[in-house]
Motif scaffolding. Sequence first.
Motif, PDB file in Angstrom:
ATOM      1  N   PHE A  59      47.739  -9.595 -41.730  1.00  0.00           N
ATOM      2  CA  PHE A  59      47.426 -10.143 -40.404  1.00  0.00           C
ATOM      3  C   PHE A  59      48.676 -10.719 -39.748  1.00  0.00           C
ATOM      4  O   PHE A  59      48.915 -10.511 -38.547  1.00  0.00           O
ATOM      5  N   ALA A  60      49.487 -11.446 -40.525  1.00  0.00           N
ATOM      6  CA  ALA A  60      50.697 -12.057 -39.972  1.00  0.00           C
ATOM      7  C   ALA A  60      51.683 -11.010 -39.472  1.00  0.00           C
ATOM      8  O   ALA A  60      52.412 -11.245 -38.500  1.00  0.00           O
ATOM      9  N   VAL A  61      51.707  -9.842 -40.099  1.00  0.00           N
ATOM     10  CA  VAL A  61      52.638  -8.784 -39.700  1.00  0.00           C
ATOM     11  C   VAL A  61      52.103  -7.987 -38.514  1.00  0.00           C
ATOM     12  O   VAL A  61      52.836  -7.652 -37.583  1.00  0.00           O
ATOM     13  N   ALA A  66      49.989  -6.301 -32.143  1.00  0.00           N
ATOM     14  CA  ALA A  66      48.737  -6.101 -31.412  1.00  0.00           C
ATOM     15  C   ALA A  66      48.708  -6.911 -30.123  1.00  0.00           C
ATOM     16  O   ALA A  66      48.268  -6.422 -29.072  1.00  0.00           O
ATOM     17  N   LEU A  67      49.205  -8.158 -30.165  1.00  0.00           N
ATOM     18  CA  LEU A  67      49.192  -9.008 -28.979  1.00  0.00           C
ATOM     19  C   LEU A  67      50.090  -8.458 -27.879  1.00  0.00           C
ATOM     20  O   LEU A  67      49.756  -8.535 -26.689  1.00  0.00           O
ATOM     21  N   LYS A  72      47.163  -4.922 -22.491  1.00  0.00           N
ATOM     22  CA  LYS A  72      46.551  -4.357 -21.290  1.00  0.00           C
ATOM     23  C   LYS A  72      45.371  -3.434 -21.583  1.00  0.00           C
ATOM     24  O   LYS A  72      44.593  -3.129 -20.688  1.00  0.00           O
ATOM     25  N   ILE A  73      45.257  -2.967 -22.800  1.00  0.00           N
ATOM     26  CA  ILE A  73      44.202  -1.998 -23.124  1.00  0.00           C
ATOM     27  C   ILE A  73      43.155  -2.565 -24.075  1.00  0.00           C
ATOM     28  O   ILE A  73      42.198  -1.865 -24.413  1.00  0.00           O
ATOM     29  N   LEU A 220      45.545  -1.353 -33.250  1.00  0.00           N
ATOM     30  CA  LEU A 220      46.304  -2.482 -33.790  1.00  0.00           C
ATOM     31  C   LEU A 220      45.479  -3.761 -33.778  1.00  0.00           C
ATOM     32  O   LEU A 220      45.472  -4.519 -34.764  1.00  0.00           O
ATOM     33  N   SER A 221      44.794  -4.021 -32.683  1.00  0.00           N
ATOM     34  CA  SER A 221      43.980  -5.239 -32.585  1.00  0.00           C
ATOM     35  C   SER A 221      42.841  -5.215 -33.589  1.00  0.00           C
ATOM     36  O   SER A 221      42.532  -6.233 -34.228  1.00  0.00           O
TER      37      SER A 221
END
Length: 385
Positions: A59-61, A66-67, A72-73, A220-221
């Motif tokens: 998650f940290a990587v 992702a952010l 925008k998507i 990614l998110s």
Amino acid sequence: MANKGSYERLSPFLNKIKPYLAMVSLQFGYAGMYIISMVGLKRGMNHFVLATYRHFIAFAVIAPFALVLERKIRPKLTLPIFLRIMVLGFLEPVLAQNLYFVGMTYTSATFASATANILPAITFIFALIFRLEKINLKKIPSVAKVIGTVITVSGAMLMTFYKGPIVEFISAQASHHATTAAATDKHWVLGTVMLLARCCGWSGFFILQSFTLKVYPAELSLTALICFMGALEGAVATLVIEHNMSVWVIGWDSRLLAAAYSGIVCSGIAFYVQGIVMKEQGPVFVTAFSPLAMIITAALAAIILAEQVRLGSVIGTILIVIGLYAVVWGKSKERSASMKDVKTIDHELPITHDTARSSATVDSKNDTIGLEENVVKVPINPQES
């Protein structure tokens, strides 16, 4: 100009083989995880802690990428999607991985990676249940998929209930016979059942991930959220089961390497790449490459861990590879047929559309001419009248 033409000819080929290269690369990553995780567990690392740290690191990587890249998507996170992510965070990060770690300590790293060969067959069965795959027994590709699934399951069952004599590929294994025999014989059946149950949980993860990507198409998110939920749920499970807080302490050794490597490569990168390939090829294609990880792991384990290879595992693996080849062949033939149908439709639709549009244009022109002949001009200015 010649270089540009060569690139244009090469580009479609590269786009075609990208899913295959991605999945083959992931199998090398998984093979490394099997070996490194086994070393960490033998050093006394708790498997619940390993799974939890693994997903916190993942998650940290992944979260910063992702952010930034999907700001925008990224779709809105609704309650139904969040509940799906909670289930995804439990199925693979908590359930499947802890079953795998315990099963691997009861059997061996080679056998644990070999049981993953049944994953495509289980995924295929789940895909049939949830109508992600279709079967038409009148067509050869569908028959090949069914027969391949049966052969794959038979090979996995053979590996489960028949070990057979030791097959020594490397003579160095003999010096470790006494130590490895005790490890591989201890709780073999129980460990095998755990590994097969892990495959069921892993397969369910792929199916649910496929459905979730349709309503939340931000790979990614989604990967970051799955890892975050998996880490939280894994931490809760660890606190409930392991009351000794010392299990959380790890040093700068193979235990930290196991958590970092498996988290970054086999959770963060793997979830993301699998999601991208799955959107195009489906979950059955993603799981069809697992035998390669077993072959790589067997070679590394025989050299690094001096593990024994049993005859039952060899025969079962051969059957599994044959069955998987039949499944992948049937899948590829069906995909080729569907692509031809799509091309045929794309070729025919514009002709029909243009013809209809041209005829409609002619009709509209005729109507306009008729209207113009019958038009009565109404004066706007009163002085004109």
